[in-house]
Motif scaffolding. Structure first.
Motif, PDB file in Angstrom:
ATOM      1  N   UNK A  26      -4.118 112.477 -40.170  1.00 40.14           N
ATOM      2  CA  UNK A  26      -3.335 113.697 -39.937  1.00 40.14           C
ATOM      3  C   UNK A  26      -2.486 113.606 -38.673  1.00 40.14           C
ATOM      4  N   UNK A  27      -2.798 112.658 -37.786  1.00 40.17           N
ATOM      5  CA  UNK A  27      -2.094 112.555 -36.510  1.00 40.17           C
ATOM      6  C   UNK A  27      -0.846 111.676 -36.570  1.00 40.17           C
ATOM      7  N   UNK A  28      -0.552 111.119 -37.755  1.00 43.85           N
ATOM      8  CA  UNK A  28       0.620 110.257 -37.832  1.00 43.85           C
ATOM      9  C   UNK A  28       1.383 110.409 -39.136  1.00 43.85           C
ATOM     10  N   UNK A  29       1.430 111.620 -39.694  1.00 45.61           N
ATOM     11  CA  UNK A  29       2.117 111.813 -40.969  1.00 45.61           C
ATOM     12  C   UNK A  29       3.620 111.579 -40.808  1.00 45.61           C
ATOM     13  N   UNK A  30       4.170 110.770 -41.700  1.00 44.51           N
ATOM     14  CA  UNK A  30       5.586 110.414 -41.587  1.00 44.51           C
ATOM     15  C   UNK A  30       6.392 110.739 -42.837  1.00 44.51           C
ATOM     16  N   UNK A  31       5.726 111.016 -43.952  1.00 42.80           N
ATOM     17  CA  UNK A  31       6.430 111.317 -45.194  1.00 42.80           C
ATOM     18  C   UNK A  31       5.632 112.325 -46.008  1.00 42.80           C
ATOM     19  N   UNK A  32       6.323 112.992 -46.942  1.00 42.94           N
ATOM     20  CA  UNK A  32       5.636 113.891 -47.869  1.00 42.94           C
ATOM     21  C   UNK A  32       6.449 113.959 -49.164  1.00 42.94           C
ATOM     22  N   UNK A  33       5.761 113.913 -50.288  1.00 45.48           N
ATOM     23  CA  UNK A  33       6.385 113.983 -51.606  1.00 45.48           C
ATOM     24  C   UNK A  33       5.496 114.824 -52.500  1.00 45.48           C
ATOM     25  N   UNK A  34       6.106 115.782 -53.222  1.00 47.94           N
ATOM     26  CA  UNK A  34       5.330 116.591 -54.159  1.00 47.94           C
ATOM     27  C   UNK A  34       5.585 116.144 -55.583  1.00 47.94           C
ATOM     28  N   UNK A  35       4.501 115.944 -56.357  1.00 43.39           N
ATOM     29  CA  UNK A  35       4.574 115.670 -57.788  1.00 43.39           C
ATOM     30  C   UNK A  35       3.611 116.638 -58.467  1.00 43.39           C
ATOM     31  N   UNK A  36       4.142 117.666 -59.092  1.00 41.51           N
ATOM     32  CA  UNK A  36       3.294 118.662 -59.724  1.00 41.51           C
ATOM     33  C   UNK A  36       2.404 119.352 -58.712  1.00 41.51           C
ATOM     34  N   UNK A  37       1.096 119.354 -58.985  1.00 42.68           N
ATOM     35  CA  UNK A  37       0.147 119.993 -58.074  1.00 42.68           C
ATOM     36  C   UNK A  37      -0.368 119.037 -57.005  1.00 42.68           C
ATOM     37  N   UNK A  38       0.310 117.910 -56.814  1.00 43.89           N
ATOM     38  CA  UNK A  38      -0.161 116.906 -55.864  1.00 43.89           C
ATOM     39  C   UNK A  38       0.871 116.661 -54.766  1.00 43.89           C
ATOM     40  N   UNK A  39       0.354 116.441 -53.564  1.00 40.64           N
ATOM     41  CA  UNK A  39       1.170 115.997 -52.442  1.00 40.64           C
ATOM     42  C   UNK A  39       0.780 114.573 -52.095  1.00 40.64           C
ATOM     43  N   UNK A  40       1.805 113.731 -51.881  1.00 41.53           N
ATOM     44  CA  UNK A  40       1.594 112.372 -51.390  1.00 41.53           C
ATOM     45  C   UNK A  40       2.098 112.323 -49.948  1.00 41.53           C
ATOM     46  N   UNK A  41       1.268 111.840 -49.051  1.00 38.92           N
ATOM     47  CA  UNK A  41       1.666 111.697 -47.654  1.00 38.92           C
ATOM     48  C   UNK A  41       1.261 110.305 -47.176  1.00 38.92           C
ATOM     49  N   UNK A  42       1.861 109.888 -46.077  1.00 37.65           N
ATOM     50  CA  UNK A  42       1.504 108.599 -45.503  1.00 37.65           C
ATOM     51  C   UNK A  42       1.429 108.725 -43.994  1.00 37.65           C
ATOM     52  N   UNK A  43       0.578 107.899 -43.427  1.00 39.71           N
ATOM     53  CA  UNK A  43       0.486 107.758 -41.973  1.00 39.71           C
ATOM     54  C   UNK A  43       1.216 106.476 -41.605  1.00 39.71           C
ATOM     55  N   UNK A  86       9.450 106.668 -45.940  1.00 37.00           N
ATOM     56  CA  UNK A  86      10.116 107.387 -47.020  1.00 37.00           C
ATOM     57  C   UNK A  86       9.391 107.193 -48.330  1.00 37.00           C
ATOM     58  N   UNK A  87       9.303 108.269 -49.117  1.00 34.24           N
ATOM     59  CA  UNK A  87       8.724 108.239 -50.448  1.00 34.24           C
ATOM     60  C   UNK A  87       9.691 108.908 -51.414  1.00 34.24           C
ATOM     61  N   UNK A  88       9.675 108.461 -52.662  1.00 33.16           N
ATOM     62  CA  UNK A  88      10.500 109.094 -53.679  1.00 33.16           C
ATOM     63  C   UNK A  88       9.912 108.847 -55.050  1.00 33.16           C
ATOM     64  N   UNK A  89      10.417 109.562 -56.034  1.00 31.73           N
ATOM     65  CA  UNK A  89       9.935 109.407 -57.397  1.00 31.73           C
ATOM     66  C   UNK A  89      11.128 109.368 -58.342  1.00 31.73           C
ATOM     67  N   UNK A  90      11.097 108.408 -59.282  1.00 28.36           N
ATOM     68  CA  UNK A  90      12.164 108.309 -60.281  1.00 28.36           C
ATOM     69  C   UNK A  90      11.696 107.450 -61.440  1.00 28.36           C
ATOM     70  N   UNK A  96       8.719 103.590 -52.150  1.00 27.87           N
ATOM     71  CA  UNK A  96       8.431 103.715 -50.726  1.00 27.87           C
ATOM     72  C   UNK A  96       9.246 102.706 -49.938  1.00 27.87           C
ATOM     73  N   UNK A  97       9.467 103.042 -48.672  1.00 25.98           N
ATOM     74  CA  UNK A  97      10.233 102.159 -47.794  1.00 25.98           C
ATOM     75  C   UNK A  97       9.563 102.089 -46.434  1.00 25.98           C
ATOM     76  N   UNK A  98       9.519 100.883 -45.879  1.00 21.84           N
ATOM     77  CA  UNK A  98       9.058 100.699 -44.509  1.00 21.84           C
ATOM     78  C   UNK A  98      10.216 100.856 -43.541  1.00 21.84           C
TER      79      UNK A  98
END
Length: 368
Positions: A26-43, A86-90, A96-98
């Motif tokens: 939780x101390x290093x969240x850098x991205x967020x993506x929502x897909x339906x009822x789900x959130x994707x996050x990354x540190x 970065x996160x995305x969906x298609x 994802x990108x570093x």
């Protein structure tokens, strides 16, 4: 703030949330993506993706962590961070990108002064940062669950196979870095660490077959940049390669935006518009804002664009740390929450954003 619509509690599993260095996800969240009822996050200091499920009106929990080494061939395995920015969906894939950036060592206060000064001269590169990749994102209609797989049939066309793949490269570069190695605007910034206004990708957005990459740096006389690329599978389907954007073989385009000297922290496409989270390119407290570039997807179909301040909408500013909270509450991730709202997550959240152990608060803002 008038645009602030809701506060979301993100609840993480304590058994999955602390890395080897003791840093909580939780101390290093850098991205967020929502897909339906789900959130994707990354540190930004991991090689994992975190998935949370909506469990209440303003709560996401049931944390699951996905080890990306199980889906991608990371040059350095789990030994160094990807610095996912970065996160995305298609088309059935999560992308994802570093950061693709170098980093400068931090002085350690407990060290002698001479050693601290010496550390400031040391620039390093993490092999896993040079990553642009896709992973099949499987939706289970019966449960609504989204999950990852390395290879699976395409739910939309079972005769096709979805496969995880990444842009061709090595532990020191990739095709994108090679393509811009002699670029008129970017070449001189490639050897400079990201937080020194060097080359630093922060943000990924997808529109049809085009990929947009936001640059936190460099910012040139107040102008930030968004790169546009297209990727295609290699002949054997095991990797990705740059594909021409134009008939004359151009492999990337640069779009310049004047956001009052701020660089891109994240970007998202909603409809035909491009939303940008913008903030300081260097390591300092400073104004963070959300901009909207209307009709960006149409405007970028042709040549490179240069967008002046008057042609960008500055929707609102996002609170950031200062004074006793200096260096905290750095807005890093922006996602589309629904048609009328965006969600923002923060790196180095202040204590007020951590009401309980393993919980952090994200913000939902109205933009519609």
């Amino acid at each position: 703030m008038k645009n602030l619509s809701a506060l979301l509690e993100l609840r993480f599993n304590p058994e999955l949330s602390t890395n080897a260095d003791g840093k909580h996800v939780r101390d290093g969240l850098s991205t967020v993506l929502r897909t339906g009822d789900y959130l994707w996050v990354s540190c930004d200091e991991r090689t994992t993706l975190e998935r949370l499920k909506k469990t209440g009106e303003h709560t996401f929990a049931e944390h699951v962590s996905f080890d990306l080494t199980q889906y991608l061939d990371l040059p350095d395995g789990n030994n160094s961070e990807i610095d996912i920015e970065g996160l995305g969906m298609a088309e059935g894939y999560l992308w994802l990108v570093g950061s693709h950036s170098l980093k400068r060592k931090k002085p350690r206060k407990e060290d002698p002064v001479a050693k601290q000064i010496k550390r400031l001269a040391k620039v390093t590169s993490d092999p896993n940062r040079y990553l642009i990749a896709r992973i099949p994102l499987v939706h289970h209609p019966e449960t609504g669950e989204y999950s990852l797989c390395r290879e699976c049939p395409d739910p939309q066309d079972p005769s096709k196979t979805l496969r995880a793949a990444q842009l061709l490269g090595s532990d020191k570069s990739n095709q994108l870095m090679d393509a811009i190695a002699h670029d008129l605007h970017l070449a001189h910034f490639l050897p400079i660490p990201g937080k020194d206004n060097g080359f630093d990708i922060e943000g990924l957005a997808l529109h049809e077959d085009r990929i947009f990459l936001g640059l936190r740096g460099p910012v040139l006389r107040g102008w930030a940049m968004v790169l546009e690329i297209r990727l295609q599978e290699t002949e054997d389907g095991t990797a990705l390669q740059l594909a021409p954007l134009t008939q004359d073989g151009l492999l990337y385009k640069k779009h310049f935006l004047h956001m009052n000297g701020m660089g891109v922290r994240e970007l998202r496409i909603n409809g035909n518009d491009l939303y940008l989270l913008a903030g300081p390119t260097m390591d300092l407290d400073g104004v963070i804002s959300v901009f909207r570039w209307r009709n960006a997807m149409t405007q970028t179909q042709g040549e490179e664009q240069l967008v002046h301040r008057k042609d960008l909408e500055r929707l609102f500013d996002v609170p950031y740390g200062s004074g006793v909270t200096s260096g905290q509450d750095k807005a890093e991730g922006l996602g589309v929450y629904d048609d009328q709202h965006i969600i923002i997550v923060y790196d180095s959240p202040s204590a007020i954003r951590k009401p309980e152990d393993d919980v952090v608060v994200a913000d939902v803002y109205r933009v519609g």
